[in-house]
Design an enzyme around this catalytic site. Structure first.
Site, PDB file in Angstrom:
ATOM      1  CD1 TRP A   1       2.939   5.739  -3.026  1.00  0.00           C
ATOM      2  CD2 TRP A   1       1.327   7.252  -2.776  1.00  0.00           C
ATOM      3  NE1 TRP A   1       2.793   6.381  -4.226  1.00  0.00           N
ATOM      4  CE2 TRP A   1       1.814   7.332  -4.107  1.00  0.00           C
ATOM      5  CE3 TRP A   1       0.304   8.117  -2.385  1.00  0.00           C
ATOM      6  CZ2 TRP A   1       1.315   8.228  -5.046  1.00  0.00           C
ATOM      7  CZ3 TRP A   1      -0.197   9.011  -3.322  1.00  0.00           C
ATOM      8  CH2 TRP A   1       0.308   9.067  -4.621  1.00  0.00           C
TER       9      TRP A   1
ATOM     10  NE  ARG B   1      -3.544  -0.045   2.671  1.00  0.00           N
ATOM     11  CZ  ARG B   1      -4.811  -0.106   2.245  1.00  0.00           C
ATOM     12  NH1 ARG B   1      -5.275  -1.228   1.744  1.00  0.00           N
ATOM     13  NH2 ARG B   1      -5.602   0.937   2.308  1.00  0.00           N
TER      14      ARG B   1
END
Ligand code: AGP
Length: 583
Positions: free
Chosen positions: A69, A27
């Site tokens: 991220w 992710r």
């Protein structure tokens, strides 16, 4: 786009947090951090950077963790989560829209140290605690002030061995087992330790202590939640003898396609008949899933003759979407968590469309929102670059065309197609081509009709895991301008799998060869072996209609080989994540 994990139980906490973060790395992986017993350790770089002397000393029974991220603020230790404000520590998956307003409103006594949106939330919660509120009450109050998407896990040094969780549009699951209570962005990270798992709905929250979780509804009243079905072995997947997940998943393309088609045939039998009598069709997705939608649109136009649109989810604007009560809106998403696709589904629901989600995971936000859901059975896909899921999604559209048209002009031989795909997963010519292309910086992928759609997906694979800039182009269009870019040495990869376009593709080949291009031609037609391309890659021959299912496989393999030649971690390419849960 980020992964969050929490644990509270018999401890120690850190091993569970680290293990969970490793499973959530798909992710996002540009920085990571943990908080255990009030100590915060965070690093730029992947989760592995947390395995060090500092964490070795962490002995607490309760903690939270995060793998990031970056959305706001560069990937760095200071921008890594947990973000703290005084005694408050917070990890966040999502994106806050009014963080700048909050930053301006918060008293100066809360200095900002990071460039993230998330830090505003930490200070908001701290302000509530400074005002005498409990961690839970302060978290609720902050949530009421925040705009945007979030799944938060929050701790406070003033309330040890306590975790508060709350979600809005970003997933959050809570699991209970003999070792304690686990919280995570998805089931994958905690399944093996849990006997029961609960999925929070929007605006629900949870207060976790070693003796168990307490759930609260959107109105903040305590509720009882039903646990969800899950597979305890959901995540026990390794490379299984391959060098990485992407190589493994390319080798699973054929089986994933077969299992998907067999599974979907059964699933579709159980769907209401009127669902397959739409007056109009709309297919929607992002990236590779959008490319599957484009293939679906082409199949509908050729085989079904129902008006059909393929729409980029990020462009789904209710002012110009042709959706009404007689429109079947199909949302394709491997993860079922892509924020753009979820938003597009909401828009189509608002317009009255009937919504069908096509996902490749056990449970997802997209499934929760759609009227109906069909599951591809490609198997869990970990590599950021989608391979087996794309072919499975494409298989769905062939079955949908068959359902809506009452049959296909040439029956789809699933076993033969599976074998054809498997014959393409590791061609020696592809390995050689990857070696040739290693130092190149640009590539064109050309095709006509169905082959143009394959070129689009092949180009995306190339870009996202080799960092070679590439462009997919309708071959017939090249001479109308883009041909100006072709110069001696330009890499041009052509797809010729449709007999009706063969002659025109030979024209394109001549045009680019005349300008010095280095050409590769992928085709099932043996009579093209001497067509003059620098490299001819023979594909297994199937009816033209089904060649998109075959011709993409060697391109997935090319991207994988090329990324290895270029020393890139193809499972976790820079700047990307497997599930884009922010818009
Ligand atoms: C595909 O290789 C990419 N990783 C990306 O384009 C992906 O397909 C897109 O983000 C959609 O993801 P989803 O299928 O999980 O919705």
């Amino acid at each position: 786009m980020c992964g969050i994990i929490g644990y509270c139980g018999v401890g120690p906490a850190f091993p569970y947090l680290f293990e969970g973060l490793k499973k959530l790395e798909y992710r996002g992986y540009d920085s990571a951090g943990v908080e255990v017993g009030g100590r915060v350790i965070k690093r730029a770089g992947s989760v592995d950077g947390l395995k060090n002397a500092e964490t070795a000393g962490l002995a607490g029974r309760c903690g939270i963790g995060h793998t990031r991220w970056a959305t706001h603020g560069a990937p760095s230790a200071v921008n890594a989560h947990p973000e703290s404000s005084g005694p408050v520590h917070l990890v966040h998956n999502g994106m806050l829209e009014n963080y700048a307003v909050l930053r301006a409103e918060l008293p100066g006594r809360y200095p900002f140290v990071s460039d993230t949106d998330t830090e505003s939330a930490a200070h908001c919660i701290r302000a509530g605690i400074d005002g005498g509120e409990s961690l839970l009450a302060a978290t609720w109050r902050a949530a009421d002030r925040l705009k945007g998407s979030f799944a938060f896990l929050v701790t406070s040094d003033l309330e040890p061995e306590t975790i508060c969780g709350i979600r809005r549009n970003s997933p959050l699951v809570v699991g209970t087992g003999e070792r304690g209570v686990f919280l995570a962005s998805d089931i994958a990270a905690i399944a093996e330790h849990c006997e029961e798992i609960f999925s929070l709905d929007n605006e629900e929250s949870v207060l976790v202590r070693p003796d168990g979780p307490r759930f609260f509804g959107p109105d903040r009243r305590e509720i009882r939640k039903a646990s969800i079905r899950f597979d305890k072995n959901y995540e026990k997947v390794g490379f299984e003898g391959y060098s990485c997940f992407m190589e493994k998943e390319i080798h699973e393309v054929g089986e994933g396609f077969l299992q998907t088609c067999l599974g979907l045939k059964n699933q579709m039998k159980g769907m209401p008949a009127e669902l397959f009598r739409p007056k109009r069709l709309l297919f929607c997705g992002c990236g590779t899933a959008y490319h599957a939608c484009r293939l679906g649109k082409k199949l509908m136009e050729r085989l079904v003759r129902i008006p059909c649109e393929a729409v980029l989810a990020s462009e789904a604007d209710e002012e110009d979407l042709p959706v009404d009560g007689e429109t079947l809106c199909v949302f394709v998403s491997q993860s079922g968590e892509t924020a753009d696709t979820i938003s597009a589904l909401r828009v189509c629901k608002k317009l009255g469309g009937r919504t069908l989600a096509v996902t490749n995971v056990v449970q997802s936000s997209l499934e929760d929102l759609a009227d109906f859901t069909l599951k591809t059975h490609a198997g869990r896909e970990f590599a950021v670059a989608s391979t087996k899921a794309y072919v499975a999604q494409s298989g769905f559209f062939y079955l949908l065309a068959e359902k809506l048209a009452g049959g296909l002009p040439v029956s789809m031989d699933l076993e033969a197609l599976k074998a054809g795909m498997e014959a393409c997963v590791d061609l020696s010519e592809i390995r050689a081509l990857a070696g040739e292309m290693k130092g190149e910086s640009y590539a064109f992928f050309l095709g006509r009709g169905l082959d143009h759609l394959t070129a689009m997906e092949a180009s995306l694979k190339c870009k996202e895991i080799t960092y070679i800039h590439s462009e997919a182009y309708a071959a017939g269009e090249l001479k109308h301008g883009t041909l100006a870019l072709i110069e001696p040495g330009s890499r041009v990869i052509l797809f010729v799998t449709q007999r009706k376009w063969q002659e025109k593709m030979m024209n394109t080949l001549s045009e680019v060869r005349a300008r010095g291009a280095r050409t590769v031609l992928l085709s099932p037609f043996s009579d093209l072996e001497d067509c003059g391309a620098d490299r001819f890659i023979r594909l297994p021959a199937f009816p033209d209609l089904y060649m998109p299912l075959i011709s993409i496989v060697p391109c997935q393999s090319l991207a994988f080989r090329l990324s290895r030649e270029r020393g890139i971690d193809c499972d976790k390419p820079r700047n990307l994540a497997k599930s884009v849960t922010v818009e």
